[in-house]
Design an enzyme around this catalytic site. Structure first.
Site, mmCIF file in Angstrom:
data_model
loop_
_atom_site.group_PDB
_atom_site.id
_atom_site.type_symbol
_atom_site.label_atom_id
_atom_site.label_comp_id
_atom_site.label_asym_id
_atom_site.label_seq_id
_atom_site.Cartn_x
_atom_site.Cartn_y
_atom_site.Cartn_z
ATOM 1 N N ALA A 35 0.844 -1.203 0.000
ATOM 2 C CA ALA A 35 0.000 0.000 0.000
ATOM 3 C C ALA A 35 0.878 1.251 0.000
ATOM 4 O O ALA A 35 2.071 1.180 0.291
ATOM 5 C CB ALA A 35 -0.874 -0.016 1.246
ATOM 6 N N GLY A 72 6.141 -7.911 6.250
ATOM 7 C CA GLY A 72 5.214 -7.965 5.116
ATOM 8 C C GLY A 72 4.520 -9.318 5.005
ATOM 9 O O GLY A 72 4.904 -10.292 5.651
ATOM 10 N N SER A 75 -1.169 -11.050 7.711
ATOM 11 C CA SER A 75 -0.923 -11.009 9.161
ATOM 12 C C SER A 75 -2.026 -11.671 9.986
ATOM 13 O O SER A 75 -2.149 -11.423 11.185
ATOM 14 C CB SER A 75 -0.710 -9.571 9.610
ATOM 15 N N ASN A 112 2.862 -16.103 17.504
ATOM 16 C CA ASN A 112 2.384 -17.080 18.502
ATOM 17 C C ASN A 112 1.535 -18.166 17.838
ATOM 18 O O ASN A 112 1.399 -19.261 18.368
ATOM 19 C CB ASN A 112 1.614 -16.357 19.615
ATOM 20 N N TYR A 136 -2.361 -19.669 8.501
ATOM 21 C CA TYR A 136 -1.441 -18.571 8.823
ATOM 22 C C TYR A 136 -0.319 -19.062 9.750
ATOM 23 O O TYR A 136 0.869 -18.785 9.515
ATOM 24 C CB TYR A 136 -2.259 -17.459 9.484
ATOM 25 N N LYS A 140 3.852 -19.308 9.310
ATOM 26 C CA LYS A 140 4.851 -18.743 10.226
ATOM 27 C C LYS A 140 5.859 -19.817 10.638
ATOM 28 O O LYS A 140 7.053 -19.536 10.789
ATOM 29 C CB LYS A 140 4.168 -18.109 11.432
HETATM 30 C C1 15L Z 1 -0.984 -12.439 15.067
HETATM 31 O O1 15L Z 1 -0.094 -13.151 14.632
HETATM 32 C C2 15L Z 1 -1.617 -11.396 14.205
HETATM 33 O O2 15L Z 1 -0.728 -10.832 13.295
HETATM 34 C C3 15L Z 1 -2.293 -10.327 15.015
HETATM 35 O O3 15L Z 1 -3.118 -9.584 14.171
HETATM 36 C C4 15L Z 1 -3.102 -10.907 16.179
HETATM 37 O O4 15L Z 1 -4.148 -11.690 15.685
HETATM 38 C C5 15L Z 1 -2.164 -11.731 17.043
HETATM 39 O O5 15L Z 1 -1.521 -12.714 16.288
HETATM 40 C C6 15L Z 1 -2.868 -12.378 18.238
HETATM 41 O O6 15L Z 1 -2.744 -13.588 18.426
HETATM 42 O O7 15L Z 1 -3.476 -11.647 18.994
#
Ligand code: 15L
Length: 270
Positions: A35, A72, A75, A112, A136, A140
Site C-alpha cells: 500500500a 510484510g 498477518s 504465537n 497462517y 509462520k
Molecule cells: C498475530 O499473529 C496477528 O498478526 C495479530 O493480528 C493478532 O491476531 C495476534 O496474532 C494475536 O494472536 O493476537
C-alpha cells in the site's frame, strides 16, 4: 554495522510504529509496503508499492540493505491462496533476494500462531516443535524453517520473533498473556539487528507479562530487558469479560479463536 535497514510491511500497525521508534537509529531506514506510505523524511527511503510475490520487485526493494525487518505478507488467517502468495512465495522471495544482495541480518515477524495449539496450561520455550493453529500459523512455522535453512546454508543471521499481540495496551484476557508494547518490540528488533552473535534464534515477542505462557529465556540470554507488563490492565479486562460466553477450544489453547475457527475434530487435542 547496519547502515541501511529495510522494513517490509511498513504500512501496518507494527511497521508504522517501528518507523517512528527506529527513526535516526540507523543512517537509512528504507520503508516498503504494497500500500502507499507517507512520503520519506530525512533518513528515510520509501520504495514504490511492492508486491513481495514479484521477485523482480523484491530484488529492487532489498538492494543495498544490510538488515531487514520482515513484517510484510498476510498477518492473520486467510485463504490458502492469499497465504501462499504472501507468506510462502513472498517470504521465499524476500529471503532469497536478501541472500543474493548480501544482507547480513533479518528480523522475522513470526507469530504465537506457529505454536497456537499448545494448551494454555503449558509453559513453552523456543525449543518446542511447532503446533500451528491455522494456515497462517503454518506459514509462520514455514518462515522459521526457511530462516533456519538460510542461516545454516548461507550465513544470514536470523532473529525469529514469535510476536504475541502488539499494541499500546492489551485488548482482552488472552492478550494479557501475549501482549508486547511498542518499546519492548523495538528493543527486540534492535537486538536482532545489532547483537553480534545471532545465527538462528527464536524468541517470543512478548513483554514481561506476569500471565505469560512462555519461557522467554532465549530472549533474556540475548540481553532482552522488557519494560512492560500487562498486569496493570488485568482487573479491568477481566471484569469486562466476566459472564461472557467462552468457546472451550478458544479458551483452552494459546492461539485462542485461531484454534476454534473451522475446528471440527471429534476430541480436543491433548
Ligand atoms: C498475530 O499473529 C496477528 O498478526 C495479530 O493480528 C493478532 O491476531 C495476534 O496474532 C494475536 O494472536 O493476537
Amino acid at each position: 554495522m547496519m547502515h541501511r535497514v529495510l522494513i517490509t510491511g511498513a504500512g501496518g500497525g507494527i511497521g508504522r510504529s517501528l518507523r517512528e521508534t527506529l527513526r535516526g537509529v540507523y543512517p537509512v531506514l528504507r520503508l516498503s509496503d504494497r500500500a502507499a506510505l507517507a512520503p520519506a523524511r530525512d533518513g528515510e527511503e520509501v520504495t514504490e508499492s511492492t508486491d513481495i510475490g514479484d521477485m523482480v520487485a523484491v530484488e529492487k526493494m532489498v538492494a543495498g540493505c544490510d538488515g531487514i525487518v520482515h513484517l510484510g505478507g498476510v498477518s492473520g488467517e486467510s485463504s490458502w491462496e492469499n497465504i501462499l502468495h504472501g507468506n510462502i512465495i513472498g517470504l521465499y522471495n524476500v529471503f532469497e533476494a536478501a541472500r543474493r544482495a548480501g544482507v547480513k541480518r533479518i528480523v522475522m515477524a513470526t507469530s504465537n500462531h506457529a505454536v497456537g495449539f499448545y494448551p494454555r496450561a503449558q509453559t513453552i520455550d523456543h525449543r518446542v516443535v511447532p503446533r500451528p493453529d491455522s494456515r497462517y500459523g503454518v506459514s509462520k512455522a514455514f518462515s522459521e524453517a526457511l530462516a533456519s535453512l538460510y542461516a545454516d546454508k548461507h550465513g544470514i543471521g536470523f532473529l525469529c520473533t514469535r510476536i504475541g499481540n502488539f499494541g499500546e495496551k492489551p485488548i482482552d484476557s488472552r492478550r494479557l498473556s501475549i501482549w508486547i508494547s511498542p518499546r519492548d518490540y523495538t528493543q527486540l528488533v534492535r537486538i536482532g539487528l545489532e547483537h553480534p552473535d545471532i545465527h538462528f534464534d527464536i524468541v517470543y515477542g512478548v513483554s514481561a507479562n506476569k500471565r505469560s505462557w512462555y519461557d522467554n529465556s532465549n530472549a533474556y540470554r540475548l540481553g532482552y530487558k522488557p519494560q512492560d507488563d500487562s498486569e496493570p490492565y488485568a482487573a479491568e479486562i477481566l471484569a469486562r469479560e466476566a459472564g461472557q460466553p467462552k468457546d472451550p477450544i478458544a479458551e483452552g489453547y494459546q492461539g485462542g479463536t485461531f484454534c476454534a475457527e473451522e475446528y471440527d475434530a471429534p476430541e480436543p487435542p491433548a
